[in-house]
Design a protein around this motif. Structure first.
Motif, mmCIF file in Angstrom:
data_model
loop_
_atom_site.group_PDB
_atom_site.id
_atom_site.type_symbol
_atom_site.label_atom_id
_atom_site.label_comp_id
_atom_site.label_asym_id
_atom_site.label_seq_id
_atom_site.Cartn_x
_atom_site.Cartn_y
_atom_site.Cartn_z
ATOM 1 N N PRO A 79 56.187 41.390 -8.701
ATOM 2 C CA PRO A 79 55.832 40.431 -9.763
ATOM 3 C C PRO A 79 54.332 40.393 -10.052
ATOM 4 O O PRO A 79 53.511 40.325 -9.134
ATOM 5 N N GLN A 80 54.016 40.470 -11.331
ATOM 6 C CA GLN A 80 52.627 40.417 -11.789
ATOM 7 C C GLN A 80 52.597 39.810 -13.184
ATOM 8 O O GLN A 80 53.622 39.601 -13.807
ATOM 9 N N MET A 81 51.393 39.541 -13.661
ATOM 10 C CA MET A 81 51.185 39.038 -15.016
ATOM 11 C C MET A 81 51.091 40.261 -15.932
ATOM 12 O O MET A 81 50.224 41.107 -15.715
ATOM 13 N N VAL A 82 51.960 40.345 -16.941
ATOM 14 C CA VAL A 82 51.991 41.508 -17.833
ATOM 15 C C VAL A 82 51.743 41.045 -19.264
ATOM 16 O O VAL A 82 52.533 40.280 -19.820
ATOM 17 N N SER A 83 50.638 41.496 -19.856
ATOM 18 C CA SER A 83 50.393 41.191 -21.269
ATOM 19 C C SER A 83 51.000 42.324 -22.089
ATOM 20 O O SER A 83 50.618 43.477 -21.949
ATOM 21 N N CYS A 84 51.985 41.986 -22.892
ATOM 22 C CA CYS A 84 52.742 42.960 -23.672
ATOM 23 C C CYS A 84 52.104 43.183 -25.036
ATOM 24 O O CYS A 84 51.396 42.322 -25.550
ATOM 25 N N GLY A 85 52.412 44.320 -25.619
ATOM 26 C CA GLY A 85 51.993 44.580 -26.985
ATOM 27 C C GLY A 85 52.724 43.637 -27.926
ATOM 28 O O GLY A 85 53.837 43.189 -27.632
ATOM 29 N N GLY A 86 52.126 43.333 -29.057
ATOM 30 C CA GLY A 86 52.687 42.365 -29.987
ATOM 31 C C GLY A 86 54.063 42.715 -30.510
ATOM 32 O O GLY A 86 54.858 41.835 -30.831
ATOM 33 N N GLY A 87 54.404 43.999 -30.570
ATOM 34 C CA GLY A 87 55.694 44.413 -31.116
ATOM 35 C C GLY A 87 56.765 44.688 -30.082
ATOM 36 O O GLY A 87 57.845 45.160 -30.431
ATOM 37 N N VAL A 88 56.500 44.378 -28.831
ATOM 38 C CA VAL A 88 57.471 44.667 -27.775
ATOM 39 C C VAL A 88 58.817 43.990 -28.027
ATOM 40 O O VAL A 88 59.863 44.491 -27.620
ATOM 41 N N VAL A 89 58.802 42.882 -28.757
ATOM 42 C CA VAL A 89 60.040 42.133 -29.015
ATOM 43 C C VAL A 89 60.901 42.748 -30.120
ATOM 44 O O VAL A 89 62.014 42.273 -30.366
ATOM 45 N N LEU A 90 60.428 43.781 -30.775
ATOM 46 C CA LEU A 90 61.168 44.357 -31.895
ATOM 47 C C LEU A 90 62.468 45.027 -31.455
ATOM 48 O O LEU A 90 63.433 45.049 -32.221
ATOM 49 N N ARG A 91 62.509 45.554 -30.252
ATOM 50 C CA ARG A 91 63.721 46.210 -29.760
ATOM 51 C C ARG A 91 64.567 45.215 -28.964
ATOM 52 O O ARG A 91 64.072 44.594 -28.027
ATOM 53 N N PRO A 92 65.847 45.104 -29.315
ATOM 54 C CA PRO A 92 66.723 44.175 -28.587
ATOM 55 C C PRO A 92 66.765 44.442 -27.086
ATOM 56 O O PRO A 92 66.808 43.504 -26.284
ATOM 57 N N GLU A 93 66.746 45.718 -26.688
ATOM 58 C CA GLU A 93 66.779 46.034 -25.255
ATOM 59 C C GLU A 93 65.530 45.530 -24.535
ATOM 60 O O GLU A 93 65.592 45.146 -23.361
ATOM 61 N N ASN A 94 64.392 45.505 -25.225
ATOM 62 C CA ASN A 94 63.173 44.966 -24.617
ATOM 63 C C ASN A 94 63.283 43.456 -24.431
ATOM 64 O O ASN A 94 62.917 42.923 -23.385
ATOM 65 N N ARG A 95 63.793 42.769 -25.454
ATOM 66 C CA ARG A 95 63.959 41.317 -25.333
ATOM 67 C C ARG A 95 64.905 40.980 -24.187
ATOM 68 O O ARG A 95 64.651 40.062 -23.403
ATOM 69 N N ALA A 96 65.982 41.737 -24.066
ATOM 70 C CA ALA A 96 66.942 41.506 -22.977
ATOM 71 C C ALA A 96 66.287 41.753 -21.618
ATOM 72 O O ALA A 96 66.489 40.967 -20.674
#
Length: 181
Positions: A79-96
């Motif tokens: 476990p760590q703090m991960v700052s994601c790219g702004g578009g990471v949520v565009l793919r349903p598999e990423n959101r899941a």
């Protein structure tokens, strides 16, 4: 003296570019003696190219595929703090994956505030104009909100204030725990 903390699961920061994801994750990591990583920086180092170059060579779809690979890699680490790219949520598999593997913190920002915060928009392939940025941000808001466990508004707030709000929320959620001395 700073007390050390531990994370029960990864914390993923999502939100539009300029929301403060990397700055807030780094601040919390520093204050709580945790590890933070920026997905875009990690991806650039892994590929040996800038995000802009990857977009130019592989297109947005090629970049999104690499981004998904990096997310899967980071989600399976300690476990760590991960700052994601702004578009990471565009793919349903990423959101899941975000929801299944970690605690998701959405840092909300307007396109206008993001434009003021970003010093060099030439490094941001999807920030061609304020109008385009506004449309992109507005289209993503439902995805950000749907993926989020915690939502923090960043408008007119300094990094320290935002970090404090996130720390309190993570503690309330039982994700961030003070380590025994």
């Amino acid at each position: 003296m700073t007390s050390a903390f531990s994370l029960k699961r990864p914390v993923f920061f999502i939100g539009f570019m300029g929301a403060g994801k990397t700055s807030v994750a780094r601040r919390i990591a520093r204050v709580c003696s945790l590890v933070s990583i920026d997905m875009d920086t990690y991806l650039e180092r892994r590929e040996g190219k800038t995000i802009a170059d990857i977009f130019a060579e592989a297109g947005e779809e090629g970049f999104r595929a690499l981004e998904s690979e990096v997310l899967r890699d980071l989600a399976t680490r300690a476990p760590q703090m991960v700052s994601c790219g702004g578009g990471v949520v565009l793919r349903p598999e990423n959101r899941a994956l975000l929801k299944a593997q970690g605690c998701v913190v959405y840092l909300r920002v307007s396109a206008e505030t993001a434009a003021r915060r970003i010093s060099d928009i030439s490094t941001r392939p999807l920030f061609r104009s304020l109008e385009a940025a506004r449309a992109t941000n507005e289209a993503r808001v439902p995805l950000y909100e749907g993926a989020a466990d915690i939502i923090v508004d960043t408008e007119k707030k300094a990094v320290n204030a935002i970090a404090g709000e996130v720390i309190a929320a993570l503690q309330k959620e039982g994700v961030l725990c003070q380590s025994p001395r």
